[in-house]
Design an enzyme around this catalytic site. Structure first.
Site: not given
Length: 133
Positions: A38-39
């Site tokens: 996630h990112y």
């Protein structure tokens, strides 16, 4: 039927302000399995995990009159600030019974930087033979 949770850590129940005002906390460990994808390079705790923190906190603090309920709907979720590894997320929950007999849990989630999310969940009485989630 039981569901799987994306959370590796546990939600901690805190003292609330009464039967219908409850509280919980979750600390985002850097080892949470949802963070690497996630990112990448700038991990942010996913919003769906904040909803899951709220759900787990709600199940752990459901008012006595509402026992025997299961999640019926995520009525709303609004993400207002990022949550990073190492953050402590405080969850303040307010319960109320709806005119239809369901129970609604309205939650405000905060980190040390300020508001992170508001989540509204609806719980309905479990059907005969339905397992607790």
């Amino acid at each position: 039927m039981t569901g799987a949770s994306p959370l590796a850590g546990a939600v901690e129940v805190l003292p609330g302000d009464g039967e219908y005002a409850t509280a919980a906390r979750f600390t985002v460990d850097a080892a949470e399995t949802v963070l690497p994808g996630h990112y990448p390079g700038f991990p942010i705790f996913p919003g769906v995990c904040l909803v899951e923190c709220t759900h787990q906190g709600a199940l752990a603090t459901v008012p006595e009159k509402a026992e025997g309920v299961s999640l019926a709907a995520v009525e709303s979720a609004r993400f207002t600030g990022p949550v990073f590894p190492g953050d402590r997320v405080d969850i303040a929950m307010a319960w109320k019974q709806t005119p239809a007999g369901d129970w609604q849990c309205r939650a405000k989630l905060r980190t040390g930087r300020g508001p992170a999310a508001s989540v509204r969940l609806r719980y309905a009485p479990r059907a005969a033979g339905e397992a607790a989630a």
